[in-house]
Design a protein around this motif. Structure first.
Motif, mmCIF file in Angstrom:
data_model
loop_
_atom_site.group_PDB
_atom_site.id
_atom_site.type_symbol
_atom_site.label_atom_id
_atom_site.label_comp_id
_atom_site.label_asym_id
_atom_site.label_seq_id
_atom_site.Cartn_x
_atom_site.Cartn_y
_atom_site.Cartn_z
ATOM 1 N N THR A 46 -49.718 55.910 -16.668
ATOM 2 C CA THR A 46 -48.651 56.252 -15.727
ATOM 3 C C THR A 46 -48.550 55.204 -14.622
ATOM 4 N N PHE A 47 -49.699 54.781 -14.086
ATOM 5 C CA PHE A 47 -49.708 53.750 -13.054
ATOM 6 C C PHE A 47 -49.095 52.459 -13.578
ATOM 7 N N VAL A 48 -49.539 52.015 -14.745
ATOM 8 C CA VAL A 48 -49.081 50.739 -15.294
ATOM 9 C C VAL A 48 -47.568 50.745 -15.506
ATOM 10 N N ILE A 49 -47.056 51.795 -16.094
ATOM 11 C CA ILE A 49 -45.617 51.870 -16.357
ATOM 12 C C ILE A 49 -44.835 51.962 -15.044
ATOM 13 N N THR A 50 -45.302 52.789 -14.120
ATOM 14 C CA THR A 50 -44.623 52.936 -12.834
ATOM 15 C C THR A 50 -44.646 51.627 -12.052
ATOM 16 N N PHE A 51 -45.796 50.966 -12.019
ATOM 17 C CA PHE A 51 -45.941 49.722 -11.274
ATOM 18 C C PHE A 51 -45.068 48.619 -11.865
ATOM 19 N N THR A 52 -45.082 48.486 -13.189
ATOM 20 C CA THR A 52 -44.281 47.459 -13.853
ATOM 21 C C THR A 52 -42.789 47.722 -13.649
ATOM 22 N N THR A 53 -42.393 48.969 -13.704
ATOM 23 C CA THR A 53 -40.996 49.319 -13.434
ATOM 24 C C THR A 53 -40.636 48.979 -11.989
ATOM 25 N N GLY A 54 -41.530 49.292 -11.061
ATOM 26 C CA GLY A 54 -41.304 48.956 -9.660
ATOM 27 C C GLY A 54 -41.159 47.461 -9.442
ATOM 28 N N LEU A 55 -42.018 46.675 -10.083
ATOM 29 C CA LEU A 55 -41.907 45.219 -9.984
ATOM 30 C C LEU A 55 -40.562 44.733 -10.511
ATOM 31 N N SER A 56 -40.125 45.318 -11.614
ATOM 32 C CA SER A 56 -38.834 44.939 -12.193
ATOM 33 C C SER A 56 -37.691 45.244 -11.231
ATOM 34 N N LEU A 57 -37.765 46.399 -10.589
ATOM 35 C CA LEU A 57 -36.721 46.764 -9.626
ATOM 36 C C LEU A 57 -36.766 45.880 -8.381
ATOM 37 N N TRP A 58 -37.968 45.515 -7.922
ATOM 38 C CA TRP A 58 -38.088 44.574 -6.807
ATOM 39 C C TRP A 58 -37.468 43.230 -7.178
ATOM 40 N N LEU A 59 -37.648 42.812 -8.421
ATOM 41 C CA LEU A 59 -37.052 41.550 -8.880
ATOM 42 C C LEU A 59 -35.527 41.635 -8.820
ATOM 43 N N VAL A 60 -34.960 42.725 -9.319
ATOM 44 C CA VAL A 60 -33.502 42.910 -9.262
ATOM 45 C C VAL A 60 -33.041 42.899 -7.804
ATOM 46 N N LEU A 78 -44.823 40.142 -12.764
ATOM 47 C CA LEU A 78 -44.434 40.664 -14.082
ATOM 48 C C LEU A 78 -45.090 39.888 -15.211
ATOM 49 N N MET A 79 -45.333 38.598 -14.992
ATOM 50 C CA MET A 79 -46.035 37.805 -16.007
ATOM 51 C C MET A 79 -47.457 38.332 -16.223
ATOM 52 N N PHE A 80 -48.051 38.925 -15.204
ATOM 53 C CA PHE A 80 -49.381 39.523 -15.335
ATOM 54 C C PHE A 80 -49.288 40.949 -15.867
ATOM 55 N N TRP A 81 -48.325 41.725 -15.353
ATOM 56 C CA TRP A 81 -48.301 43.152 -15.656
ATOM 57 C C TRP A 81 -47.615 43.514 -16.959
ATOM 58 N N ILE A 82 -46.720 42.696 -17.464
ATOM 59 C CA ILE A 82 -46.136 42.997 -18.776
ATOM 60 C C ILE A 82 -47.208 42.955 -19.863
ATOM 61 N N PRO A 83 -48.094 41.945 -19.893
ATOM 62 C CA PRO A 83 -49.176 41.993 -20.893
ATOM 63 C C PRO A 83 -50.122 43.182 -20.686
ATOM 64 N N ILE A 84 -50.421 43.520 -19.428
ATOM 65 C CA ILE A 84 -51.284 44.682 -19.169
ATOM 66 C C ILE A 84 -50.601 45.945 -19.689
ATOM 67 N N THR A 85 -49.305 46.079 -19.435
ATOM 68 C CA THR A 85 -48.558 47.247 -19.907
ATOM 69 C C THR A 85 -48.574 47.317 -21.434
ATOM 70 N N TYR A 86 -48.333 46.199 -22.081
ATOM 71 C CA TYR A 86 -48.369 46.147 -23.543
ATOM 72 C C TYR A 86 -49.738 46.569 -24.067
ATOM 73 N N LEU A 87 -50.795 45.990 -23.497
ATOM 74 C CA LEU A 87 -52.154 46.318 -23.955
ATOM 75 C C LEU A 87 -52.496 47.780 -23.708
ATOM 76 N N LYS A 88 -52.064 48.326 -22.573
ATOM 77 C CA LYS A 88 -52.357 49.726 -22.268
ATOM 78 C C LYS A 88 -51.626 50.656 -23.232
ATOM 79 N N ILE A 89 -50.365 50.381 -23.496
ATOM 80 C CA ILE A 89 -49.615 51.215 -24.442
ATOM 81 C C ILE A 89 -50.240 51.120 -25.829
ATOM 82 N N LYS A 90 -50.574 49.909 -26.249
ATOM 83 C CA LYS A 90 -51.210 49.708 -27.556
ATOM 84 C C LYS A 90 -52.531 50.467 -27.635
#
Length: 99
Positions: A46-60, A78-90
């Motif tokens: 939940t943290f990883v997805i929420t944080f990555t989404t927040g970073l994406s919105l900050w970028l926009v 996002l370059m750091f957290w997209i791989p973390i998100t992928y690994l966590k989901i996997k």
């Protein structure tokens, strides 16, 4: 008067770049640890997805405001957290499959 305003804008940008550097690179040890140990159990999905989404919105937001510190550091984050998100989901899907 204009010179004072420009000096203040430069000072404000410096604060943005310092803050961005600190918050962005704070994530790097977690990414390295997760990749090295191949263990994502100590991170909440939940943290990883929420944080990555927040970073994406900050970028926009940064793009819409044309605010370079926000744009640059959210892209880096996002370059750091997209791989973390992928690994966590996997990892989560793998553990659910084994259950």
């Amino acid at each position: 008067m204009m010179v004072i305003i420009m000096d203040n804008l430069i000072d404000i940008s410096i604060i943005g770049y310092i803050a961005g550097t600190l918050t962005t690179f704070a994530s790097l040890p977690q990414l390295i640890k997760s990749l090295k140990e191949k263990d994502m159990s100590n991170i909440s999905l939940t943290f990883v997805i929420t944080f990555t989404t927040g970073l994406s919105l900050w970028l926009v937001y940064g793009i819409l405001r044309n605010d370079y510190p926000i744009i640059v550091f959210n892209i880096l984050s996002l370059m750091f957290w997209i791989p973390i998100t992928y690994l966590k989901i996997k990892d989560t899907l793998k553990k659910r499959k084994l259950s």
